[in-house]
Scaffold this motif. Structure first.
Motif, PDB file in Angstrom:
ATOM      1  N   THR A   1      39.497   8.770  27.380  1.00 31.93           N
ATOM      2  CA  THR A   1      39.710   7.877  28.513  1.00 31.93           C
ATOM      3  C   THR A   1      38.873   6.631  28.307  1.00 31.93           C
ATOM      4  OG1 THR A   1      39.973   9.786  29.975  1.00 31.93           O
ATOM      5  CG2 THR A   1      39.546   7.664  31.027  1.00 31.93           C
ATOM      6  N   GLU A   2      39.435   5.474  28.599  1.00 37.20           N
ATOM      7  CA  GLU A   2      38.679   4.231  28.522  1.00 37.20           C
ATOM      8  C   GLU A   2      38.300   3.773  29.918  1.00 37.20           C
ATOM      9  OE1 GLU A   2      40.596   0.904  26.602  1.00 37.20           O
ATOM     10  OE2 GLU A   2      38.775  -0.304  26.697  1.00 37.20           O
ATOM     11  N   LEU A   3      37.025   3.450  30.103  1.00 41.06           N
ATOM     12  CA  LEU A   3      36.512   2.854  31.326  1.00 41.06           C
ATOM     13  C   LEU A   3      35.944   1.481  30.958  1.00 41.06           C
ATOM     14  CD1 LEU A   3      34.633   5.984  32.707  1.00 41.06           C
ATOM     15  CD2 LEU A   3      36.914   5.184  33.336  1.00 41.06           C
ATOM     16  N   ALA A   4      35.548   0.706  31.924  1.00 46.75           N
ATOM     17  CA  ALA A   4      35.039  -0.643  31.645  1.00 46.75           C
ATOM     18  C   ALA A   4      33.843  -0.623  30.677  1.00 46.75           C
ATOM     19  CB  ALA A   4      34.682  -1.355  32.941  1.00 46.75           C
ATOM     20  N   PRO A   5      32.804   0.196  30.931  1.00 50.34           N
ATOM     21  CA  PRO A   5      31.649   0.115  30.035  1.00 50.34           C
ATOM     22  C   PRO A   5      31.692   1.075  28.854  1.00 50.34           C
ATOM     23  CG  PRO A   5      31.097   1.462  31.912  1.00 50.34           C
ATOM     24  CD  PRO A   5      32.517   0.978  32.124  1.00 50.34           C
ATOM     25  N   SER A   6      32.661   2.011  28.844  1.00 50.41           N
ATOM     26  CA  SER A   6      32.594   3.075  27.848  1.00 50.41           C
ATOM     27  C   SER A   6      33.925   3.789  27.679  1.00 50.41           C
ATOM     28  CB  SER A   6      31.541   4.101  28.275  1.00 50.41           C
ATOM     29  OG  SER A   6      31.898   4.692  29.513  1.00 50.41           O
ATOM     30  N   TYR A   7      33.930   4.679  26.701  1.00 49.21           N
ATOM     31  CA  TYR A   7      35.031   5.624  26.501  1.00 49.21           C
ATOM     32  C   TYR A   7      34.471   7.023  26.732  1.00 49.21           C
ATOM     33  CZ  TYR A   7      37.485   1.957  23.835  1.00 49.21           C
ATOM     34  OH  TYR A   7      38.116   0.811  23.440  1.00 49.21           O
ATOM     35  N   PHE A   8      35.346   7.940  27.137  1.00 44.30           N
ATOM     36  CA  PHE A   8      34.963   9.338  27.230  1.00 44.30           C
ATOM     37  C   PHE A   8      35.872  10.170  26.348  1.00 44.30           C
ATOM     38  CE2 PHE A   8      32.408   8.393  30.922  1.00 44.30           C
ATOM     39  CZ  PHE A   8      31.481   9.426  30.960  1.00 44.30           C
ATOM     40  N   VAL A   9      35.294  11.159  25.675  1.00 47.11           N
ATOM     41  CA  VAL A   9      36.049  12.198  24.991  1.00 47.11           C
ATOM     42  C   VAL A   9      35.972  13.392  25.924  1.00 47.11           C
ATOM     43  CG1 VAL A   9      36.231  13.663  22.953  1.00 47.11           C
ATOM     44  CG2 VAL A   9      35.446  11.297  22.720  1.00 47.11           C
ATOM     45  N   ASP A  10      37.120  13.667  26.592  1.00 47.87           N
ATOM     46  CA  ASP A  10      37.160  14.626  27.701  1.00 47.87           C
ATOM     47  C   ASP A  10      36.050  14.212  28.659  1.00 47.87           C
ATOM     48  OD1 ASP A  10      36.617  17.620  28.926  1.00 47.87           O
ATOM     49  OD2 ASP A  10      38.703  17.328  28.305  1.00 47.87           O
ATOM     50  N   THR A  11      35.211  15.141  29.090  1.00 46.95           N
ATOM     51  CA  THR A  11      34.053  14.775  29.912  1.00 46.95           C
ATOM     52  C   THR A  11      32.755  15.051  29.161  1.00 46.95           C
ATOM     53  OG1 THR A  11      33.976  16.974  30.917  1.00 46.95           O
ATOM     54  CG2 THR A  11      35.256  15.280  32.073  1.00 46.95           C
ATOM     55  N   TYR A  12      32.859  15.451  27.903  1.00 50.51           N
ATOM     56  CA  TYR A  12      31.694  15.888  27.138  1.00 50.51           C
ATOM     57  C   TYR A  12      30.881  14.767  26.508  1.00 50.51           C
ATOM     58  CZ  TYR A  12      34.193  20.326  27.381  1.00 50.51           C
ATOM     59  OH  TYR A  12      34.858  21.426  27.816  1.00 50.51           O
ATOM     60  N   ILE A  13      31.585  13.734  26.010  1.00 49.80           N
ATOM     61  CA  ILE A  13      30.901  12.694  25.251  1.00 49.80           C
ATOM     62  C   ILE A  13      31.316  11.324  25.794  1.00 49.80           C
ATOM     63  CG2 ILE A  13      30.441  11.729  22.969  1.00 49.80           C
ATOM     64  CD1 ILE A  13      31.494  14.419  21.822  1.00 49.80           C
ATOM     65  N   GLU A  14      30.319  10.504  26.079  1.00 50.32           N
ATOM     66  CA  GLU A  14      30.557   9.124  26.507  1.00 50.32           C
ATOM     67  C   GLU A  14      30.111   8.199  25.385  1.00 50.32           C
ATOM     68  OE1 GLU A  14      29.571   6.101  30.220  1.00 50.32           O
ATOM     69  OE2 GLU A  14      28.255   7.817  29.886  1.00 50.32           O
ATOM     70  N   ILE A  15      30.994   7.311  24.964  1.00 50.02           N
ATOM     71  CA  ILE A  15      30.652   6.349  23.923  1.00 50.02           C
ATOM     72  C   ILE A  15      30.582   4.977  24.573  1.00 50.02           C
ATOM     73  CG2 ILE A  15      31.254   5.347  21.704  1.00 50.02           C
ATOM     74  CD1 ILE A  15      32.740   8.650  22.710  1.00 50.02           C
ATOM     75  N   MET A  16      29.382   4.422  24.608  1.00 53.48           N
ATOM     76  CA  MET A  16      29.149   3.131  25.244  1.00 53.48           C
ATOM     77  C   MET A  16      29.694   2.020  24.360  1.00 53.48           C
ATOM     78  SD  MET A  16      27.745   4.314  27.923  1.00 53.48           S
ATOM     79  CE  MET A  16      27.428   2.763  28.744  1.00 53.48           C
ATOM     80  N   LYS A  17      30.320   1.012  24.985  1.00 47.34           N
ATOM     81  CA  LYS A  17      30.871  -0.125  24.238  1.00 47.34           C
ATOM     82  C   LYS A  17      29.790  -1.099  23.784  1.00 47.34           C
ATOM     83  CE  LYS A  17      35.365   0.031  26.518  1.00 47.34           C
ATOM     84  NZ  LYS A  17      36.277  -0.687  27.426  1.00 47.34           N
ATOM     85  N   GLY A  18      28.614  -0.977  24.345  1.00 52.05           N
ATOM     86  CA  GLY A  18      27.489  -1.828  23.976  1.00 52.05           C
ATOM     87  C   GLY A  18      26.296  -0.967  23.632  1.00 52.05           C
ATOM     88  N   ALA A  19      25.117  -1.510  23.918  1.00 50.13           N
ATOM     89  CA  ALA A  19      23.891  -0.791  23.600  1.00 50.13           C
ATOM     90  C   ALA A  19      23.645   0.382  24.546  1.00 50.13           C
ATOM     91  CB  ALA A  19      22.705  -1.743  23.624  1.00 50.13           C
ATOM     92  N   GLY A  20      23.915   0.232  25.825  1.00 51.41           N
ATOM     93  CA  GLY A  20      23.658   1.317  26.770  1.00 51.41           C
ATOM     94  C   GLY A  20      22.178   1.638  26.882  1.00 51.41           C
ATOM     95  N   ARG A  21      21.871   2.626  27.676  1.00 56.55           N
ATOM     96  CA  ARG A  21      20.475   3.050  27.849  1.00 56.55           C
ATOM     97  C   ARG A  21      20.064   3.936  26.684  1.00 56.55           C
ATOM     98  NH1 ARG A  21      17.999   2.251  32.909  1.00 56.55           N
ATOM     99  NH2 ARG A  21      19.469   1.609  34.492  1.00 56.55           N
ATOM    100  N   GLY A  22      18.798   3.894  26.374  1.00 57.83           N
ATOM    101  CA  GLY A  22      18.251   4.691  25.288  1.00 57.83           C
ATOM    102  C   GLY A  22      18.509   4.034  23.945  1.00 57.83           C
ATOM    103  N   GLU A  23      17.573   4.209  23.040  1.00 60.15           N
ATOM    104  CA  GLU A  23      17.721   3.629  21.704  1.00 60.15           C
ATOM    105  C   GLU A  23      18.994   4.141  21.027  1.00 60.15           C
ATOM    106  OE1 GLU A  23      15.574   4.030  17.357  1.00 60.15           O
ATOM    107  OE2 GLU A  23      14.436   4.603  19.135  1.00 60.15           O
ATOM    108  N   LYS A  24      19.237   5.449  21.138  1.00 59.20           N
ATOM    109  CA  LYS A  24      20.404   6.061  20.497  1.00 59.20           C
ATOM    110  C   LYS A  24      21.525   6.369  21.486  1.00 59.20           C
ATOM    111  CE  LYS A  24      17.415   8.167  17.074  1.00 59.20           C
ATOM    112  NZ  LYS A  24      16.859   9.409  16.555  1.00 59.20           N
ATOM    113  N   GLY A  25      21.158   6.516  22.741  1.00 62.14           N
ATOM    114  CA  GLY A  25      22.135   6.864  23.758  1.00 62.14           C
ATOM    115  C   GLY A  25      21.462   7.566  24.921  1.00 62.14           C
TER     116      GLY A  25
END
Length: 157
Positions: A77-101
């Motif tokens: 699923t694509e949202l404004a700030p990120s993508y989700f793989v099901d509800t398990y993994i969120e992939i941020m389109k930018g840096a996001g919080r945290g050095e790694k995530g």
């Protein structure tokens, strides 16, 4: 802050036995997390909500999303700030919080969970508090990262 396992026990498929016997270092000393009323899974309904990965750019985030979706055979699923793989993994389109995530943990009552963790020496980033329209807390991050990951509590599933 760091974690160490104080006692190794044999691994049994489907369990995290070695972690149940561990201790976690909070700011004011060691806190035992034995399977008692001190167990946050029992006390707070604590469970993994999702893992967030900083994709860096929208293009890289989309690539990571497609790879993970294909690997796991799950929808995306694509949202404004990120993508989700099901509800398990969120992939941020930018840096996001945290050095790694970030890592999100569900709790049944976020106010009770915040007090529980504060009583054990952990601090929260009040500027990160996100609220529902009724004023109740939806999400809040801990102050410190662990291993390059910001950690948050949420009432979302």
């Amino acid at each position: 802050m760091g974690a160490r396992v104080s006692k190794q026990v044999p691994y049994t498929k489907g369990t995290w036995s070695s972690l149940a016997c561990g201790t976690f270092k909070a700011r004011e000393g060691l806190v035992s997390m034995a399977a008692t009323e001190e167990d946050p899974k029992k006390a707070l309904g604590l469970r993994l909500a999702h893992v967030g990965i900083n994709g860096g750019t929208p293009e890289n985030a989309e690539k990571i999303t497609k790879q993970l979706g294909t690997l796991l055979g799950l929808g995306t699923t694509e949202l404004a700030p990120s993508y989700f793989v099901d509800t398990y993994i969120e992939i941020m389109k930018g840096a996001g919080r945290g050095e790694k995530g970030h890592i999100g943990f569900h709790v049944d009552d976020i106010d009770a969970a915040q007090k529980w963790f504060e009583d054990r020496g952990f601090e929260f980033n009040e500027e990160s508090r996100a609220k529902f329209p009724d004023g109740s807390t939806h999400l809040i991050y801990f102050k410190d990262e662990i291993g390059g990951f910001s950690i948050h509590l949420t009432v979302d599933e």
